[in-house]
Design an enzyme around this catalytic site. Structure first.
Site, PDB file in Angstrom:
ATOM      1  N   SER A 451       0.850  -1.186   0.000  1.00 53.21           N
ATOM      2  CA  SER A 451       0.000   0.000   0.000  1.00 53.21           C
ATOM      3  C   SER A 451       0.892   1.243   0.000  1.00 53.21           C
ATOM      4  CB  SER A 451      -0.890   0.014   1.248  1.00 53.21           C
ATOM      5  OG  SER A 451      -1.689  -1.138   1.308  1.00 53.21           O
ATOM      6  N   CYS A 643      -7.336  -1.547   7.107  1.00 54.52           N
ATOM      7  CA  CYS A 643      -6.138  -2.050   6.426  1.00 54.52           C
ATOM      8  C   CYS A 643      -5.305  -2.840   7.419  1.00 54.52           C
ATOM      9  CB  CYS A 643      -5.314  -0.897   5.844  1.00 54.52           C
ATOM     10  SG  CYS A 643      -3.863  -1.465   4.915  1.00 54.52           S
ATOM     11  N   ASP A 688      -8.358  -3.068   2.710  1.00 56.89           N
ATOM     12  CA  ASP A 688      -7.095  -3.363   2.033  1.00 56.89           C
ATOM     13  C   ASP A 688      -6.354  -4.280   2.991  1.00 56.89           C
ATOM     14  OD1 ASP A 688      -4.790  -3.442   0.578  1.00 56.89           O
ATOM     15  OD2 ASP A 688      -4.317  -1.311   0.724  1.00 56.89           O
ATOM     16  N   TRP A 690      -4.649  -8.359   4.138  1.00 55.95           N
ATOM     17  CA  TRP A 690      -3.835  -9.488   3.688  1.00 55.95           C
ATOM     18  C   TRP A 690      -3.873 -10.593   4.732  1.00 55.95           C
ATOM     19  CZ3 TRP A 690      -1.805  -4.579   4.697  1.00 55.95           C
ATOM     20  CH2 TRP A 690      -1.140  -4.437   5.907  1.00 55.95           C
TER      21      TRP A 690
END
Length: 691
Positions: A451, A643, A688, A690
């Site tokens: 990012s 995020c 966003d 992971w």
């Protein structure tokens, strides 16, 4: 007729040139869609032109099975290749692997009887297709796709199987394979076997794939009358050692991604096939904790024609460390031949060499193979016949067939392919393994996406990156090192005066192929994202980003401060940030004060330091504490952003947000959860995250 003056002639000439460029798609100017194309064509002995008609392609190459893939990080492409190889070796199918973006689909209605199509489809982000599957997805799931014939149903001849790659931490889990399967069946296609679903969120992707494919083969065998035979390794690529060339020969690739980079004429567009070798303008350490590293880097993209928007991602192209490159070359008996030049040629007209050629063993292993990735059980089984001893052969066969044993010995110890071979073979060298087997079985190195932590409104020519350097201690074993972040750490060390950077006992070829990266450069490209601030800056925003999850929010706050300075109305801006201790890993602690001075009461930073009190406090706890204000802002149509870690933090934040809405509005939790889902659908709730 009036005479044409000079200006008329110039205008007409410009129109002619533009028209020619449009209709030739730029081919007359030496621009191709894929900068690898020329090297693939040379390697395969084929002409540059190719058909976009998949049925025609299968007929001319005598194939009866096509494996399509939609892949973002290379895993789906790897699974597609493995299915194709297994179909050929076990059942005699004439298989080919096909990138979804390489073909058109109007002629799927002419798919021959007795042929089969396989779809291996990853779901990207919030239920989106991967970049290479966008057009296919729009066509096949659209309203009334138009085919070449008027058959009813249009895809009555098409037999297919499907496997999806997803992550259960996302709301739209495996939506690509589900939506495509439903669309194909609606059009009359006949699905064979269950559509498989792999779960990266649970860490079971590989085993999900293996558990799906065996019963799939059984059903396919019955439906198509296939006869199983003993699987024997058949190479897809021919490897030729070129004694007439040395690594210094100008036509030999030493890690360059394409011909332009080899010749020193690299130009844009820079993209996932063609990186920009960007200078690192600045690098610094963000942690004061000496046991861990977190890097801030400023990557200069001026002069590249690359651009980004706040919220986008930057892709870093890594190189494997010298330590792991040497380990691989040593265990395979190639260490003494590392600089020998090889040519790699596809033995099948539908296959393509995954890197430029001619090249060297060292260049392939260092720059093009994902040698540090976890090794798959299926690949271990493939290599068993090439073991150096009978004992090693038996052990490889057991590892390949026994899931629990494989997890105990390989997966739980995070072994890569070279470490696994060392573990099984001891001091023996695995010289019998054909190098082609590694090209086919070890994934291609993929760029890593970060990012962007800067605002394009503030610094359009520099991209900020915020990255924790991964180094995980393992009991009684070498620690696990992040490939890309340790490479970045080596670059930072080099920039700060270390002539031989060696982060965590690793070494890197900092100057790149033929020393072309001298001066601390890194290959990059930009990937655009849908993770964006509202177009109206007066809208309130709530951001949750612990650790390096704060990266895009630094960019968001930076942008809002700039908008405030330029006189624009800026809405309430809440940022929930968490870390261990404010004295060790409080990222950008001084910067937030500066943004607060500009934004005033429009901005609040709410912190959670998990290791400073008797009980651990995380961002989700702070979110609950601010429940009243959070709900009020949501009622004002605030945008909500998360995020960071998907499996734990993001999931808990989602749950707590539902509880906040339920409690503050005195409505049932089920209704609150529907409101949160509606926010997602309206792009008011963005992630966003992971695994």
């Amino acid at each position: 007729m009036a005479q044409l003056d000079t200006l008329d002639m110039i205008v007409l000439a410009a129109i002619l040139v533009g028209t020619l460029a449009y209709f030739t798609k730029g081919t007359y100017w030496g621009v191709t869609k894929d900068p690898y194309a020329s090297s693939y064509a040379a390697a395969n002995g084929s002409k540059a032109g190719k058909t976009r008609n998949i049925v025609e392609k299968m007929e001319e190459s005598n194939k009866n099975c096509v494996v399509f893939y939609g892949s973002q990080t290379g895993t789906a492409e790897d699974y597609a290749s493995r299915l194709a190889k297994e179909g050929k070796s076990r059942f005699g199918l004439e298989t080919m692997v096909a990138d979804l973006e390489d073909y058109d689909y109007e002629n799927l209605d002419t798919f021959p009887e007795g042929h089969v199509a396989m779809f291996v489809l990853a779901t990207y982000g919030e239920g989106e297709p991967t970049d290479n599957a966008v057009d296919f997805n729009e066509f096949i799931t659209g309203e009334g796709p138009s085919f070449t014939n008027d058959a009813d149903p249009p895809l009555g001849n098409l037999k297919f199987v499907a496997f999806g790659l997803g992550n259960n931490t996302y709301e739209h889990y495996n939506s690509m394979v589900r939506n495509v399967t439903a669309a194909l069946e609606k059009l009359g296609a006949q699905r064979i076997g269950a559509a498989g679903e792999g779960d990266d969120g649970a860490g079971t992707m590989e085993e999900d794939f293996l558990a799906w494919k065996d019963p799939m083969w059984t059903e396919l065998q019955e439906k198509m009358g296939l006869e199983e035979r003993e699987a024997v390794y058949e190479p897809v690529f021919a490897i030729t050692e070129r004694e007439n060339l040395t690594k210094d020969s100008p036509e030999v690739y030493l890690g360059e991604p394409n011909k332009m980079h080899l010749e020193g004429t690299a130009r844009g567009p820079f993209n996932a096939h063609n990186p920009y070798i960007a200078p690192i303008a600045e690098s610094r350490e963000l942690f004061t904790d000496k046991a861990r590293n977190c890097l801030h880097m400023e990557i200069d993209i001026s002069g590249s024609n690359l651009s980004y928007q706040t919220g986008d991602h930057i892709a870093i192209w890594p190189t494997n460390s010298g330590k792991e490159t040497d380990r691989f070359l040593n265990v395979t008996g190639l260490l003494s031949k590392r600089d020998e030049v090889i040519s790699v040629k596809a033995l099948d007209a539908t296959a393509k060499v995954p890197f430029p050629t001619p090249t060297t063993y060292d260049a392939v292993v260092r720059y093009h193979m994902e040698i540090c990735a976890p090794v798959s059980r299926q690949f271990i089984a493939t290599l068993a016949p090439f073991a150096p001893t009978e004992a090693a052969k038996a052990e490889m066969a057991k590892l390949g067939s026994d899931k629990d044993y494989f997890h105990e010995k390989i997966s739980n110890n995070y072994l890569n392919i070279a470490q696994a071979l060392q573990e099984v073979g001891g001091d023996e060298k695995w010289t019998a393994i054909p190098f082609s087997a590694f090209i086919e079985g070890v994934n291609k190195v993929q760029p890593r996406y970060y990012s962007i932590s800067s605002s394009s409104l503030v610094q359009k020519d520099k991209i900020s990156v915020t990255a924790i350097v991964e180094s995980i201690d393992l009991k009684d074993r070498e620690s696990l090192k992040g490939v890309t972040t340790n490479y970045l750490l080596a670059l930072k060390q080099c920039q700060h005066g270390d002539s031989s950077p060696d982060p965590h006992g690793l070494t890197y070829n900092i100057t790149g192929p033929r020393n072309k990266y001298d001066g601390v450069h890194v290959p990059v490209h930009v990937r655009h994202s849908n993770f964006k601030l509202p177009s109206d800056p007066s809208k309130p925003v709530i951001m949750v980003g612990p650790g390096t999850g704060v990266a895009p929010f630094r960019a968001f706050v930076q942008e809002r401060a700039q908008q405030m300075k330029s006189g624009q109305p800026v809405g309430r801006t809440l940022l929930f940030f968490g870390c261990r201790k404010q004295t060790e890993d409080f990222l950008y602690s001084n910067e937030w004060k500066g943004y607060k001075e500009i934004l005033g009461d429009k901005f609040d930073l709410i912190t959670a330091f998990s290791r400073e009190g008797e009980t651990k406090v995380y961002v989700q706890h702070r979110l609950q504490e601010r429940a009243k204000e959070v709900n009020q802002l949501l009622e004002q149509k605030a945008y909500f952003y998360v995020c960071g870690d998907a499996a734990n933090m993001a999931r808990e934040v989602n749950t707590i947000l539902g509880k906040i809405i339920s409690e503050q509005r005195s409505i049932p939790e089920a209704k609150a959860e529907e409101i949160v889902k509606g926010m997602r659908s309206a792009n008011q709730y963005q992630e966003d995250v992971w695994s």
